[in-house]
Design an enzyme around this catalytic site. Structure first.
Site, PDB file in Angstrom:
ATOM      1  N   HIS A  23      -0.709 -16.316 -27.760  1.00  0.00           N
ATOM      2  CA  HIS A  23      -0.073 -15.017 -27.497  1.00  0.00           C
ATOM      3  C   HIS A  23       1.327 -15.292 -26.966  1.00  0.00           C
ATOM      4  O   HIS A  23       1.729 -16.462 -26.837  1.00  0.00           O
ATOM      5  CB  HIS A  23      -0.920 -14.167 -26.545  1.00  0.00           C
ATOM      6  CG  HIS A  23      -1.218 -14.787 -25.204  1.00  0.00           C
ATOM      7  ND1 HIS A  23      -0.229 -15.117 -24.301  1.00  0.00           N
ATOM      8  CD2 HIS A  23      -2.381 -15.144 -24.608  1.00  0.00           C
ATOM      9  CE1 HIS A  23      -0.780 -15.633 -23.213  1.00  0.00           C
ATOM     10  NE2 HIS A  23      -2.100 -15.675 -23.376  1.00  0.00           N
ATOM     11  N   HIS A  26       1.987 -18.023 -24.234  1.00  0.00           N
ATOM     12  CA  HIS A  26       2.091 -19.415 -24.697  1.00  0.00           C
ATOM     13  C   HIS A  26       3.446 -19.647 -25.385  1.00  0.00           C
ATOM     14  O   HIS A  26       4.105 -20.657 -25.176  1.00  0.00           O
ATOM     15  CB  HIS A  26       0.988 -19.752 -25.707  1.00  0.00           C
ATOM     16  CG  HIS A  26      -0.405 -19.479 -25.211  1.00  0.00           C
ATOM     17  ND1 HIS A  26      -1.202 -18.513 -25.758  1.00  0.00           N
ATOM     18  CD2 HIS A  26      -1.110 -20.022 -24.200  1.00  0.00           C
ATOM     19  CE1 HIS A  26      -2.367 -18.492 -25.120  1.00  0.00           C
ATOM     20  NE2 HIS A  26      -2.338 -19.400 -24.173  1.00  0.00           N
ATOM     21  N   CYS A 132     -14.711 -23.068 -12.361  1.00  0.00           N
ATOM     22  CA  CYS A 132     -14.309 -21.965 -13.254  1.00  0.00           C
ATOM     23  C   CYS A 132     -14.053 -22.546 -14.631  1.00  0.00           C
ATOM     24  O   CYS A 132     -13.157 -23.387 -14.799  1.00  0.00           O
ATOM     25  CB  CYS A 132     -13.054 -21.258 -12.742  1.00  0.00           C
ATOM     26  SG  CYS A 132     -12.379 -20.122 -13.988  1.00  0.00           S
ATOM     27  N   CYS A 135     -10.491 -21.776 -16.060  1.00  0.00           N
ATOM     28  CA  CYS A 135      -9.445 -22.695 -15.574  1.00  0.00           C
ATOM     29  C   CYS A 135      -9.807 -24.134 -15.885  1.00  0.00           C
ATOM     30  O   CYS A 135      -8.964 -25.006 -15.768  1.00  0.00           O
ATOM     31  CB  CYS A 135      -9.288 -22.611 -14.059  1.00  0.00           C
ATOM     32  SG  CYS A 135      -8.740 -21.048 -13.412  1.00  0.00           S
ATOM     33  N   CYS A 157     -13.382 -16.220  -9.810  1.00  0.00           N
ATOM     34  CA  CYS A 157     -12.105 -16.951  -9.886  1.00  0.00           C
ATOM     35  C   CYS A 157     -10.991 -15.910  -9.779  1.00  0.00           C
ATOM     36  O   CYS A 157     -11.009 -14.912 -10.499  1.00  0.00           O
ATOM     37  CB  CYS A 157     -12.003 -17.674 -11.237  1.00  0.00           C
ATOM     38  SG  CYS A 157     -10.309 -18.152 -11.637  1.00  0.00           S
ATOM     39  N   HIS A 160      -9.099 -15.573 -13.367  1.00  0.00           N
ATOM     40  CA  HIS A 160      -9.798 -15.004 -14.513  1.00  0.00           C
ATOM     41  C   HIS A 160     -10.646 -13.778 -14.185  1.00  0.00           C
ATOM     42  O   HIS A 160     -11.168 -13.135 -15.089  1.00  0.00           O
ATOM     43  CB  HIS A 160     -10.660 -16.079 -15.187  1.00  0.00           C
ATOM     44  CG  HIS A 160      -9.843 -17.113 -15.901  1.00  0.00           C
ATOM     45  ND1 HIS A 160      -9.368 -18.242 -15.268  1.00  0.00           N
ATOM     46  CD2 HIS A 160      -9.360 -17.149 -17.173  1.00  0.00           C
ATOM     47  CE1 HIS A 160      -8.644 -18.945 -16.139  1.00  0.00           C
ATOM     48  NE2 HIS A 160      -8.628 -18.310 -17.278  1.00  0.00           N
ATOM     49  N   LYS A 312      -1.203 -11.261 -15.213  1.00  0.00           N
ATOM     50  CA  LYS A 312      -0.855 -12.280 -16.194  1.00  0.00           C
ATOM     51  C   LYS A 312      -1.390 -11.860 -17.570  1.00  0.00           C
ATOM     52  O   LYS A 312      -2.563 -11.514 -17.693  1.00  0.00           O
ATOM     53  CB  LYS A 312      -1.493 -13.606 -15.770  1.00  0.00           C
ATOM     54  CG  LYS A 312      -1.256 -14.748 -16.734  1.00  0.00           C
ATOM     55  CD  LYS A 312      -1.777 -16.045 -16.153  1.00  0.00           C
ATOM     56  CE  LYS A 312      -1.604 -17.196 -17.111  1.00  0.00           C
ATOM     57  NZ  LYS A 312      -2.805 -17.728 -17.692  1.00  0.00           N
ATOM     58  N   LYS A 315      -5.482 -13.355 -23.284  1.00  0.00           N
ATOM     59  CA  LYS A 315      -6.411 -12.899 -24.309  1.00  0.00           C
ATOM     60  C   LYS A 315      -7.723 -12.472 -23.677  1.00  0.00           C
ATOM     61  O   LYS A 315      -8.330 -11.494 -24.080  1.00  0.00           O
ATOM     62  CB  LYS A 315      -6.661 -14.017 -25.323  1.00  0.00           C
ATOM     63  CG  LYS A 315      -5.678 -14.040 -26.464  1.00  0.00           C
ATOM     64  CD  LYS A 315      -5.985 -12.955 -27.490  1.00  0.00           C
ATOM     65  CE  LYS A 315      -4.924 -12.805 -28.565  1.00  0.00           C
ATOM     66  NZ  LYS A 315      -4.899 -13.875 -29.542  1.00  0.00           N
TER      67      LYS A 315
HETATM   68  N1  MSP Z   1      -4.828 -26.719 -21.610  1.00  0.00           N
HETATM   69  C1  MSP Z   1      -4.225 -26.393 -20.375  1.00  0.00           C
HETATM   70  C2  MSP Z   1      -2.955 -27.188 -20.153  1.00  0.00           C
HETATM   71  C3  MSP Z   1      -3.114 -28.686 -20.174  1.00  0.00           C
HETATM   72  S1  MSP Z   1      -1.600 -29.501 -19.983  1.00  0.00           S
HETATM   73  C4  MSP Z   1      -1.993 -31.074 -19.748  1.00  0.00           C
HETATM   74  C5  MSP Z   1      -3.897 -24.899 -20.357  1.00  0.00           C
HETATM   75  N2  MSP Z   1      -3.800 -24.314 -21.550  1.00  0.00           N
HETATM   76  S2  MSP Z   1      -3.515 -22.754 -21.774  1.00  0.00           S
HETATM   77  O1  MSP Z   1      -3.526 -22.573 -23.192  1.00  0.00           O
HETATM   78  O2  MSP Z   1      -4.440 -21.969 -21.036  1.00  0.00           O
HETATM   79  O3  MSP Z   1      -2.129 -22.412 -21.185  1.00  0.00           O
HETATM   80  C6  MSP Z   1      -1.043 -23.230 -21.302  1.00  0.00           C
HETATM   81  C7  MSP Z   1       0.236 -22.596 -20.860  1.00  0.00           C
HETATM   82  O4  MSP Z   1       0.513 -21.383 -21.542  1.00  0.00           O
HETATM   83  C8  MSP Z   1       0.381 -22.170 -19.406  1.00  0.00           C
HETATM   84  O5  MSP Z   1       0.601 -23.118 -18.477  1.00  0.00           O
HETATM   85  C9  MSP Z   1       1.655 -21.423 -19.536  1.00  0.00           C
HETATM   86  O6  MSP Z   1       2.683 -22.368 -19.681  1.00  0.00           O
HETATM   87  C10 MSP Z   1       1.444 -20.658 -20.814  1.00  0.00           C
HETATM   88  N3  MSP Z   1       0.945 -19.316 -20.550  1.00  0.00           N
HETATM   89  C11 MSP Z   1      -0.289 -18.799 -20.832  1.00  0.00           C
HETATM   90  N4  MSP Z   1      -0.293 -17.475 -20.470  1.00  0.00           N
HETATM   91  C12 MSP Z   1       0.911 -17.152 -19.959  1.00  0.00           C
HETATM   92  C13 MSP Z   1       1.509 -15.975 -19.504  1.00  0.00           C
HETATM   93  N5  MSP Z   1       0.879 -14.825 -19.454  1.00  0.00           N
HETATM   94  N6  MSP Z   1       2.814 -16.043 -19.129  1.00  0.00           N
HETATM   95  C14 MSP Z   1       3.556 -17.197 -19.223  1.00  0.00           C
HETATM   96  N7  MSP Z   1       3.012 -18.308 -19.618  1.00  0.00           N
HETATM   97  C15 MSP Z   1       1.698 -18.343 -19.949  1.00  0.00           C
HETATM   98  O7  MSP Z   1      -3.719 -24.361 -19.296  1.00  0.00           O
END
Ligand code: MSP
Length: 548
Positions: A23, A26, A132, A135, A157, A160, A312, A315
């Protein structure tokens, strides 16, 4: 002695969980990473930009089960259908894409943990406590919040808003508590290690509060990297995931080429992360590297969250917006520009369609795009599309060149501080100043006077001969600077502008123009062919948003 090879600027994004499709939260991290690495490339530095996917752990395993496929099949499907294509959608230029299920990763991870085990950094024990799965993190009882409604009586958590699960297992532990003092000494000696300051303060307070040893294995499921000395356990997904930054550039590889890559690339210059995963990167990761005796990354930068309704975007809370929903209408350049300029990098920000539309029309269509078409149209109309020879620069031209020089200096500093929004603000001072320059110099009036005075004797209404050429060439020079400065931010529009200025022929590709060259005018030679191409940012009607 020959000069030492310049250091590689090595930047990473987090590796994304493949439990779901990307989304815009990311995409936000990926775009920021792409803008910063493209800027460094524009400086003509060696750059390595890594992104990828995090594929092990319970979260991915449960999603695969719910979809009746194996976790590997699920990961393959999501990587190919979503995570790789989104990079193209965002116009991101990553150098590598690591998947934690690739042998290059799993083999090197096993070598790494075997080494820590041999060194006595890992021991067997038992663990009991809340976990969790969202997380993929062990929680402390103090981290949890009380459930209400359907979760009444349960502990949740806080990220979440879902109940945690109680774990009681035999595990292997990493002696993380032994690193508390060394970590505090690191934060003290290198304030730039955790940025911005708010993130550093959070990490300092956390580590000062005391570190526990970390449970790094699980034996109640098998979707992970087997622990080499005890294959009834798989490695804890975060220990596995963090190592991607080093395995991807050749850590613990037997291949000499990979070893050379590691020597040239490690340590990382910047790990960009969302603030939700700051502690893993600023506490666990350096402790792991210290235990292995490896150099530490220079900076972990935590950016803020994209919020929806004050929470935040995610999904799992059904607030995720797919990047293509925005990009299909506005284009990837506008997406990149908007998120990088509208939100102070390091702070939270809310996305709104109204704000995006307003900025698109005011800043990209009217401010920048229109400037580029007006200048090209005037060179077309008055000089048949051939850049004339400029006359002498007066105070107004010198002032505009000065704005360009200041914009470059300020933007360079901002990029080094990862203040991406400030870098764009600085670049925009040149867009605004060039628009003002044209409004004040009124080249269309100069042209009219030139026409009227033809064949008449000089008088007081005369404007210096060649003035029209000077004004248009100066405006074209400002556009040349802007093409260079905006190339990392809005690459497609910058390239189209470069083509419309006819700059490639005399100056070479846009990608080889150094950033500091944007500070000076007088570069485009007379005789260059300027053409008015399609609008860089055509004005758009507001998008029709389903469900909005
Ligand atoms: N897999 C772990 C990271 C491992 S790194 C060794 C993880 N993955 S994740 O897919 O859940 O999220 C990764 C990153 O996506 C977050 O740290 C952040 O950089 C970004 N984001 C996910 N949702 C976000 C928002 N709503 N806003 C901004 N960034 C966000 O955590």
């Amino acid at each position: 002695m020959p000069d030492a090879a310049p250091e590689t600027f090595y930047l990473t994004t987090p590796i994304y969980y493949v439990n779901d499709a990307p989304h815009i939260g990311h995409a936000y991290t990926t775009v920021a990473a792409d803008v910063v690495t493209r800027w460094h490339r524009q400086r003509q530095e060696p750059v390595w930009f890594l992104t990828g996917t995090d594929e092990h752990g319970q979260k991915v395993m449960r999603t695969a089960e719910a979809n009746d496929v194996t976790p590997q099949e699920w990961a393959d499907r999501l990587v190919e259908s979503s995570w790789k294509p989104v990079l193209h959608t965002l116009d991101a230029l990553n150098d590598d894409f690591i998947r934690t299920t690739q042998p290059r990763h799993t083999e090197r991870v096993q070598a790494f943990i075997q080494d820590l085990y041999t060194k006595g950094e890992i021991y067997a024990g038992s663990y009991e406590g809340p976990y969790c799965v969202g997380c993929e993190e062990y929680k402390l009882p103090g981290d949890l919040i009380d459930g209400t409604g359907e979760y009444e009586g349960q502990k949740l958590c806080p990220i979440h808003s879902k109940p945690v699960e109680m774990l009681s297992e035999q595990n292997y532990f990493f002696k993380m508590s032994a690193y508390q003092d060394r970590l505090l000494a690191l934060y003290e000696a290198h304030p730039e290690f955790v940025q911005p300051a708010s993130a550093r303060n959070e990490v300092l307070a956390f580590v000062k509060g005391g570190l526990q040893d970390l449970s790094i294995s699980r034996n109640t499921f098998d979707w992970g990297i087997p622990i080499p000395w005890d294959t009834t356990h798989v490695l804890y997904v975060w220990f596995d995931a963090l190592l991607n930054y080093a395995t991807a550039v050749g850590l613990d590889s037997d291949d000499p080429e990979q070893q050379a890559k590691f020597a040239a690339t490690w340590p990382a210059s910047v790990h960009l992360v969302g603030k939700d995963i700051l502690r893993f990167h600023a506490v666990i990761w350096p402790a792991m590297l210290m235990a292995a005796g490896l150099p530490l990354p220079k900076t972990v930068f935590a950016h803020g969250w994209l919020l929806v309704g004050g929470e935040k975007m995610s999904k799992s809370k059904l607030t995720g917006i797919a990047p293509s929903q925005i990009i299909d209408h506005f284009g990837s350049d506008a997406f990149r520009y908007y998120f990088m300029r509208a939100i102070a990098f390091g702070q939270d920000g809310s996305f709104s369609w109204e704000d995006l539309s307003a900025r698109y029309n005011a800043e990209l269509a009217n401010g920048f795009g229109n400037l580029a078409s007006r200048v090209a149209a005037m060179v077309g109309k008055y000089y048949g599309g051939v850049l004339p020879q400029a006359g002498p620069a007066g105070p107004a031209e010198q002032a505009l060149e000065q704005v360009a020089a200041q914009a470059v200096e300020a933007a360079e500093k901002a990029i080094d501080a990862l203040a991406i929004h400030e870098a764009i603000n600085s670049v925009w001072t040149l867009v605004d100043a060039t628009n003002l320059y044209l409004t004040e110099q009124e080249p269309w009036k100069v042209a009219k006077l030139d026409e009227e005075r033809d064949g008449t004797a000089p008088d007081a209404t005369w404007i210096q001969e060649g003035r029209l050429a000077t004004v248009l060439v100066t405006a074209a020079e400002a556009l040349r600077s802007l093409a260079v400065l905006l190339h990392p931010i809005t690459p497609k529009a910058a390239q189209a502008l470069w083509e419309s200025l006819g700059a490639e022929e005399p100056l070479g590709a846009l990608s080889v123009q150094p950033v500091d060259g944007a500070a000076r005018f007088g570069v485009l030679p007379a005789g260059t062919t300027v053409t008015k191409g399609a609008s860089l940012f055509p004005r758009l009607e507001d998008p029709v948003v389903e469900g909005a």
